[in-house]
Design a protein around this motif. Structure first.
Motif, PDB file in Angstrom:
ATOM      1  N   ASP A 180       0.837  -1.203   0.000  1.00  0.00           N
ATOM      2  CA  ASP A 180       0.000   0.000   0.000  1.00  0.00           C
ATOM      3  C   ASP A 180       0.873   1.254   0.000  1.00  0.00           C
ATOM      4  O   ASP A 180       0.613   2.207  -0.748  1.00  0.00           O
ATOM      5  CB  ASP A 180      -0.901  -0.043   1.242  1.00  0.00           C
ATOM      6  CG  ASP A 180      -1.946   1.034   1.206  1.00  0.00           C
ATOM      7  OD1 ASP A 180      -2.688   1.082   0.216  1.00  0.00           O
ATOM      8  OD2 ASP A 180      -2.015   1.823   2.159  1.00  0.00           O
ATOM      9  N   ALA A 234      -9.343  -5.464  -0.858  1.00  0.00           N
ATOM     10  CA  ALA A 234      -9.692  -6.825  -1.255  1.00  0.00           C
ATOM     11  C   ALA A 234      -8.788  -7.840  -0.562  1.00  0.00           C
ATOM     12  O   ALA A 234      -9.262  -8.873  -0.060  1.00  0.00           O
ATOM     13  CB  ALA A 234      -9.572  -6.962  -2.771  1.00  0.00           C
ATOM     14  N   TYR A 235      -7.495  -7.545  -0.500  1.00  0.00           N
ATOM     15  CA  TYR A 235      -6.563  -8.473   0.153  1.00  0.00           C
ATOM     16  C   TYR A 235      -6.879  -8.605   1.641  1.00  0.00           C
ATOM     17  O   TYR A 235      -6.917  -9.725   2.198  1.00  0.00           O
ATOM     18  CB  TYR A 235      -5.138  -7.952  -0.051  1.00  0.00           C
ATOM     19  CG  TYR A 235      -4.062  -8.986   0.000  1.00  0.00           C
ATOM     20  CD1 TYR A 235      -4.280 -10.249   0.537  1.00  0.00           C
ATOM     21  CD2 TYR A 235      -2.790  -8.703  -0.495  1.00  0.00           C
ATOM     22  CE1 TYR A 235      -3.284 -11.184   0.572  1.00  0.00           C
ATOM     23  CE2 TYR A 235      -1.791  -9.641  -0.467  1.00  0.00           C
ATOM     24  CZ  TYR A 235      -2.043 -10.884   0.070  1.00  0.00           C
ATOM     25  OH  TYR A 235      -1.043 -11.796   0.101  1.00  0.00           O
ATOM     26  N   SER A 238      -7.349  -2.833  -4.214  1.00  0.00           N
ATOM     27  CA  SER A 238      -6.601  -4.074  -4.028  1.00  0.00           C
ATOM     28  C   SER A 238      -6.225  -4.277  -2.575  1.00  0.00           C
ATOM     29  O   SER A 238      -6.276  -5.409  -2.071  1.00  0.00           O
ATOM     30  CB  SER A 238      -5.356  -4.071  -4.909  1.00  0.00           C
ATOM     31  OG  SER A 238      -4.549  -2.985  -4.591  1.00  0.00           O
ATOM     32  N   THR A 239      -5.871  -3.195  -1.853  1.00  0.00           N
ATOM     33  CA  THR A 239      -5.558  -3.349  -0.430  1.00  0.00           C
ATOM     34  C   THR A 239      -6.775  -3.849   0.331  1.00  0.00           C
ATOM     35  O   THR A 239      -6.681  -4.786   1.140  1.00  0.00           O
ATOM     36  CB  THR A 239      -5.098  -2.001   0.153  1.00  0.00           C
ATOM     37  OG1 THR A 239      -4.066  -1.489  -0.637  1.00  0.00           O
ATOM     38  CG2 THR A 239      -4.621  -2.167   1.576  1.00  0.00           C
ATOM     39  N   ILE A 242     -13.932 -12.325  -0.878  1.00  0.00           N
ATOM     40  CA  ILE A 242     -13.821 -10.882  -1.116  1.00  0.00           C
ATOM     41  C   ILE A 242     -15.197 -10.239  -1.201  1.00  0.00           C
ATOM     42  O   ILE A 242     -15.483  -9.250  -0.527  1.00  0.00           O
ATOM     43  CB  ILE A 242     -12.997 -10.613  -2.387  1.00  0.00           C
ATOM     44  CG1 ILE A 242     -11.561 -11.077  -2.143  1.00  0.00           C
ATOM     45  CG2 ILE A 242     -12.978  -9.136  -2.713  1.00  0.00           C
ATOM     46  CD1 ILE A 242     -10.739 -11.139  -3.380  1.00  0.00           C
ATOM     47  N   VAL A 294      -7.059   1.849  -7.937  1.00  0.00           N
ATOM     48  CA  VAL A 294      -6.740   0.422  -8.005  1.00  0.00           C
ATOM     49  C   VAL A 294      -5.990  -0.014  -6.746  1.00  0.00           C
ATOM     50  O   VAL A 294      -6.245  -1.094  -6.191  1.00  0.00           O
ATOM     51  CB  VAL A 294      -5.928   0.131  -9.287  1.00  0.00           C
ATOM     52  CG1 VAL A 294      -5.416  -1.284  -9.280  1.00  0.00           C
ATOM     53  CG2 VAL A 294      -6.794   0.336 -10.497  1.00  0.00           C
ATOM     54  N   GLY A 295      -5.070   0.841  -6.264  1.00  0.00           N
ATOM     55  CA  GLY A 295      -4.319   0.500  -5.058  1.00  0.00           C
ATOM     56  C   GLY A 295      -5.223   0.355  -3.856  1.00  0.00           C
ATOM     57  O   GLY A 295      -5.108  -0.610  -3.081  1.00  0.00           O
ATOM     58  N   THR A 305      -7.889   1.998   4.782  1.00  0.00           N
ATOM     59  CA  THR A 305      -6.911   0.924   4.625  1.00  0.00           C
ATOM     60  C   THR A 305      -6.232   0.624   5.954  1.00  0.00           C
ATOM     61  O   THR A 305      -5.986  -0.543   6.271  1.00  0.00           O
ATOM     62  CB  THR A 305      -5.843   1.296   3.587  1.00  0.00           C
ATOM     63  OG1 THR A 305      -5.407   2.604   3.830  1.00  0.00           O
ATOM     64  CG2 THR A 305      -6.361   1.198   2.201  1.00  0.00           C
TER      65      THR A 305
END
Lengths: 89, 131
Positions: A38, A77-78, A74-75, A87, A70-71, B88
């Motif tokens: 990230d 989702a992971y 994806s973070t 997910i 996108v970043g 996040t």
């Protein structure tokens, strides 16, 4: 003056990317690797924007907006995959 | 007068770029140096986000003053990153708790439900129907 500041900032963010790569390789667990990835995405966005300043074109802002989205996705989702094993439930 | 304004803009942009670079470097240095995942979480999510905010605002001032092109894309990216950084961080902290922290070690929440990482709200008590 701006050229010097740009060179300094590019050096700082490139060094930061090297630190992130180092941490990605040596991280003790999968959560640390997500954190390092990230941070790498954010530093890559900063480098793209600095290149955009030095070239004087607005193209790189579109690119960095896409990479930011996108970043983030994806973070999340992971992390969700680790938390729930799935997910989209 | 116009030259004065250009000089001030140049100083401001250079200052923002240098400060942003230092913040980005400090964030990633903290990621390498701090000795616990929950502590490491602080450095990139706070310092690096501030650093990239500085870069984007510097580029906004630069394109407005030197290229005669006022654009708000950068502000959009800054707001997006400032909004997503806490999310996040929260997700990474939850994943860490899920993998490494035992529920018995945590203090009670003093609410009707346990910690959200381990304990889901009972289906008939959800405020909105998620099915």
């Amino acid at each position: 003056m701006i050229e010097t500041a740009l060179t300094f900032a590019v050096t700082c963010f490139a060094l930061a990317l090297v630190f992130n790569l180092w941490h990605l390789a040596r991280a003790p667990g999968v959560v640390d690797r997500i954190l390092a990835l990230d941070t790498m995405v954010i530093n890559a966005i900063a480098l793209l924007n600095l290149y955009g300043i030095s070239q004087g074109t607005p193209v790189y802002f579109e690119v960095s907006m896409l990479i930011a989205m996108v970043g983030f996705v994806s973070t999340v989702a992971y992390c969700r995959f680790i938390l729930r094993g799935n997910i989209i439930e | 007068m116009i030259e004065d304004a250009t000089l001030i803009a140049e100083v401001v942009v250079s200052f923002l770029l240098v400060v942003a670079g230092l913040f980005g470097l400090v964030g990633s240095l903290g990621l390498v140096k701090l000795d616990d995942t929950m502590r490491r979480l602080h450095a990139p999510t706070k310092a690096t986000t501030l650093g990239i905010g500085g870069v984007l605002i510097a580029s906004m001032i630069y394109s407005a003053v030197f290229l005669d092109r006022l654009s708000f894309h950068e502000l959009l990216i800054t707001i997006f990153l400032l909004l997503t950084a806490p999310i996040t961080a929260n997700f990474i902290a939850k994943s860490y708790m899920h993998r490494h922290v035992d529920e018995a070690d945590l203090p009670p929440t003093e609410g009707p439900y346990g910690w959200a990482v381990y304990d889901a709200v009972p289906e008939d008590e959800r405020p909105i129907d998620t099915k």
